[in-house]
Design a protein around this motif. Structure first.
Motif, PDB file in Angstrom:
ATOM      1  N   PHE A 258       0.842  -1.190   0.000  1.00  0.00           N
ATOM      2  CA  PHE A 258       0.000   0.000   0.000  1.00  0.00           C
ATOM      3  C   PHE A 258       0.876   1.238   0.000  1.00  0.00           C
ATOM      4  O   PHE A 258       1.831   1.335   0.772  1.00  0.00           O
ATOM      5  CB  PHE A 258      -0.894  -0.021   1.248  1.00  0.00           C
ATOM      6  N   ILE A 259       0.547   2.190  -0.863  1.00  0.00           N
ATOM      7  CA  ILE A 259       1.235   3.478  -0.872  1.00  0.00           C
ATOM      8  C   ILE A 259       0.170   4.550  -0.698  1.00  0.00           C
ATOM      9  O   ILE A 259      -0.694   4.732  -1.556  1.00  0.00           O
ATOM     10  CB  ILE A 259       2.033   3.682  -2.179  1.00  0.00           C
ATOM     11  N   GLY A 260       0.208   5.224   0.442  1.00  0.00           N
ATOM     12  CA  GLY A 260      -0.808   6.211   0.767  1.00  0.00           C
ATOM     13  C   GLY A 260      -0.524   6.822   2.117  1.00  0.00           C
ATOM     14  O   GLY A 260       0.632   7.035   2.483  1.00  0.00           O
ATOM     15  N   THR A 261      -1.556   7.079   2.907  1.00  0.00           N
ATOM     16  CA  THR A 261      -1.379   7.720   4.207  1.00  0.00           C
ATOM     17  C   THR A 261      -1.189   6.683   5.304  1.00  0.00           C
ATOM     18  O   THR A 261      -1.689   5.556   5.213  1.00  0.00           O
ATOM     19  CB  THR A 261      -2.592   8.593   4.554  1.00  0.00           C
ATOM     20  N   ASN A 262      -0.482   7.074   6.354  1.00  0.00           N
ATOM     21  CA  ASN A 262      -0.284   6.138   7.461  1.00  0.00           C
ATOM     22  C   ASN A 262      -1.607   5.866   8.173  1.00  0.00           C
ATOM     23  O   ASN A 262      -1.827   4.776   8.686  1.00  0.00           O
ATOM     24  CB  ASN A 262       0.775   6.665   8.431  1.00  0.00           C
ATOM     25  N   ARG A 263      -2.494   6.843   8.166  1.00  0.00           N
ATOM     26  CA  ARG A 263      -3.810   6.629   8.781  1.00  0.00           C
ATOM     27  C   ARG A 263      -4.594   5.567   8.024  1.00  0.00           C
ATOM     28  O   ARG A 263      -5.183   4.653   8.620  1.00  0.00           O
ATOM     29  CB  ARG A 263      -4.593   7.941   8.820  1.00  0.00           C
ATOM     30  N   GLY A 264      -4.608   5.672   6.693  1.00  0.00           N
ATOM     31  CA  GLY A 264      -5.314   4.684   5.880  1.00  0.00           C
ATOM     32  C   GLY A 264      -4.735   3.293   6.048  1.00  0.00           C
ATOM     33  O   GLY A 264      -5.471   2.302   6.162  1.00  0.00           O
TER      34      GLY A 264
END
Length: 538
Positions: A258-264
């Motif tokens: 996954f590449i995105g936000t740490n929250r997501g």
């Protein structure tokens, strides 16, 4: 009239070479080697590009993609589970050379769709034509280089080792089913940087395209279907909460890329019922600082910081998100930096020489305005003449100074064309800032004093994954490790590291006796095992 008033084109000003066909209504998705047709609701794909009409500027609707439900996403997962078959499926048990042939077949089909994919990159996310072409070509090169690295990895594993009376062969085996999700800013390159290492190592994959840059996968669906055995690669669409949540809750996902936000990432990982069995490969948020020391070469620092902060409008995890400038040179640096920002050319992605383009995220200009207003209310100001001006989806880069620790821009990743500038007097101030940051991907240091820079390197080497000297933060070359500390990453990516992160070392071992030696030789010479083999891959 300002240059932004006529930023967007009329219909007849759009070059024929970049025009897209009529509205693309995509209902296809790939499950179990079959392109299925979705009869349900669709998600409209809008371009950040507006077109000036007699009725005023109108945002372009490019097409639509399937809004699948948890049922369809689970169908895709079960197809991947079936293809993996507890590691006994055709793909995970296939010889490395044969898996490479399947990937090379895909590459040939992908190259034939270059123009179509590049145009969709421009229209969907507003990336300039040269950068869109570069992303496509770099993705091809990345896959080719990954194949080369796999061959080298396989060659080194083809030998036997002997230790303490034990002979063994150590090879790499897949984990199982991988869920691959990429970011909208590099919807092709970043996604394929995890997807293809996962495939090449023998995992089966469920792939969900990014929230923007989704139509550009459509030209490749048939190539995926025709290049791989059924169920090896499955492509789904829809809202993440509806589709991906169900996949994680099933407990059947073995690798989460996954590449995105740490929250997501955190929210999705929590859904997995067996977290100790989930391997995670995560590229997350960053707040990379550029540190400009008093003896820095200002011409070079400005040049690198312009590219570092505003390449693709600052929408890169590796972008410089904050500039920390020594007070003694703050004014001359800002003067040169602001002049360079004002020289950047705004326009449409296909406009020759353009550097700044519209932003793909809805309401992004409102969000950026909120960051700037917060800083101004607390004592900062926008120091470049055109900073913060907007036109629909376009936001003029804003250089905000002086930013202080209580402002949102000091800690929040803006992921857009706002450049916060802080001043410092003592190096320890910069060290404390980096230590206290929740992120730890990269940073850049600009200066000449070797002793001073050496001390800073020692202070930062346990805080970030990469320290750049007199140059911007960046990912490449792709052979270098790409990682991060704190909330910026989990796992390491590079051409070779990605192959390792999607596999586990597995060995066959036996006591070095005459009987065992005869047994192993028999298996090898008669090619009775695909895993235990000394075949040399050319």
């Amino acid at each position: 009239m300002t240059p932004l008033d006529d930023l967007f084109p009329t219909e007849d000003q759009i070059p024929a070479s970049v025009r897209l066909p009529a509205y693309i209504e995509q209902r296809e998705y790939l499950v179990g080697g079959e392109l299925r047709i979705w009869p349900g609701d669709l998600n409209v794909v809008r371009s950040p590009v507006f077109v000036n009409t007699p009725r005023g500027p109108e945002q372009q609707k490019l097409g639509a993609t399937p809004l699948l439900t948890s049922k369809e996403s689970l169908d895709a997962l079960h197809a991947a589970v079936k293809a993996y078959d507890n590691g006994r499926g055709a793909w995970p048990s296939m010889r490395v050379a044969d898996r490479i042939e399947h990937v090379e077949r895909f590459l040939a089909a992908m190259r034939a769709r270059r123009t179509e994919v590049v145009n969709l990159l421009m229209w969907e996310i507003g990336k300039t034509q040269p950068d869109s072409e570069k992303e496509f070509d770099r993705t091809i090169d990345l896959i080719v280089e990954t194949i080369r690295a796999l061959k080298e990895l396989d060659r080194s594993a083809s030998r036997f080792v002997q230790e303490q009376g034990i002979m063994a062969q150590i090879r790499r085996a897949p984990f199982g089913v991988a869920l691959c999700m990429g970011p909208y800013n590099y919807p092709l390159n970043e996604t394929f940087s995890t997807l293809f290492p996962a495939l090449l190592m023998g995992n089966t994959v469920v792939f969900k395209p990014a929230k923007f840059g989704v139509l550009l996968i459509r030209p490749l669906l048939e190539a995926f279907r025709d290049s791989f055995p059924p169920g090896v690669i499955n492509v789904i669409y829809g809202r993440g909460r509806e589709t991906v949540g169900a996949l994680m809750e099933s407990g059947l996902v073995d690798v989460f890329a996954f590449i995105g936000t740490n929250r997501g990432a955190s929210e999705l990982k929590k859904l997995h019922p067996r977290p100790h069995r989930l391997r995670a490969v995560l590229g997350l948020d960053a707040k990379n600082p550029g540190i400009i020391l008093p003896d820095a070469d200002l011409d070079n620092a400005v040049k690198e910081c312009i590219t570092g902060t505003l390449s693709f409008n600052g929408q890169r995890c590796t972008a410089l998100k904050l500039l920390l400038v020594h007070r003694s040179i703050a004014e001359p640096f800002l003067e040169r930096f602001c002049a360079a920002v004002e020289r950047l050319k705004p326009g449409m992605p296909w406009t020759p020489g353009v550097s700044l383009t519209p932003l793909p995220e809805p309401e992004k200009t409102t969000y950026l305005r909120g960051l700037v207003d917060d800083a101004v209310a607390k004592g900062a100001r926008v120091v470049n003449p055109s900073g913060g001006r907007t036109n629909q989806s376009y936001f003029s880069p804003a250089v905000v100074y002086p930013v202080t620790a209580d402002m949102r821009l000091a800690s929040e990743e803006q992921f857009g064309p706002v450049i916060p500038v802080m001043v410092f007097d003592e190096d320890e101030e910069v060290v404390r800032f980096v230590v206290n940051s929740q992120f730890g991907q990269q940073l850049s240091i600009f200066g000449r004093d070797s002793a001073r820079i050496g001390r800073l390197i020692d202070a930062f080497s346990n805080q970030v994954g990469r320290i750049n000297l007199n140059c911007q933060c960046q990912r490449g070359p792709d052979t270098f490790p790409f990682n991060g500390r704190k909330d910026s990453a989990e796992g390491t990516l590079s051409v070779a590291d990605a192959l390792r992160v999607f596999s586990i070392r597995t060995l066959v071992a036996a006591k070095t006796t005459a009987e065992n030696t005869t047994l192993v030789k028999s298996i090898l010479t008669r090619h009775e095992s695909d895993f235990l083999s000394t075949d040399f891959l050319f």
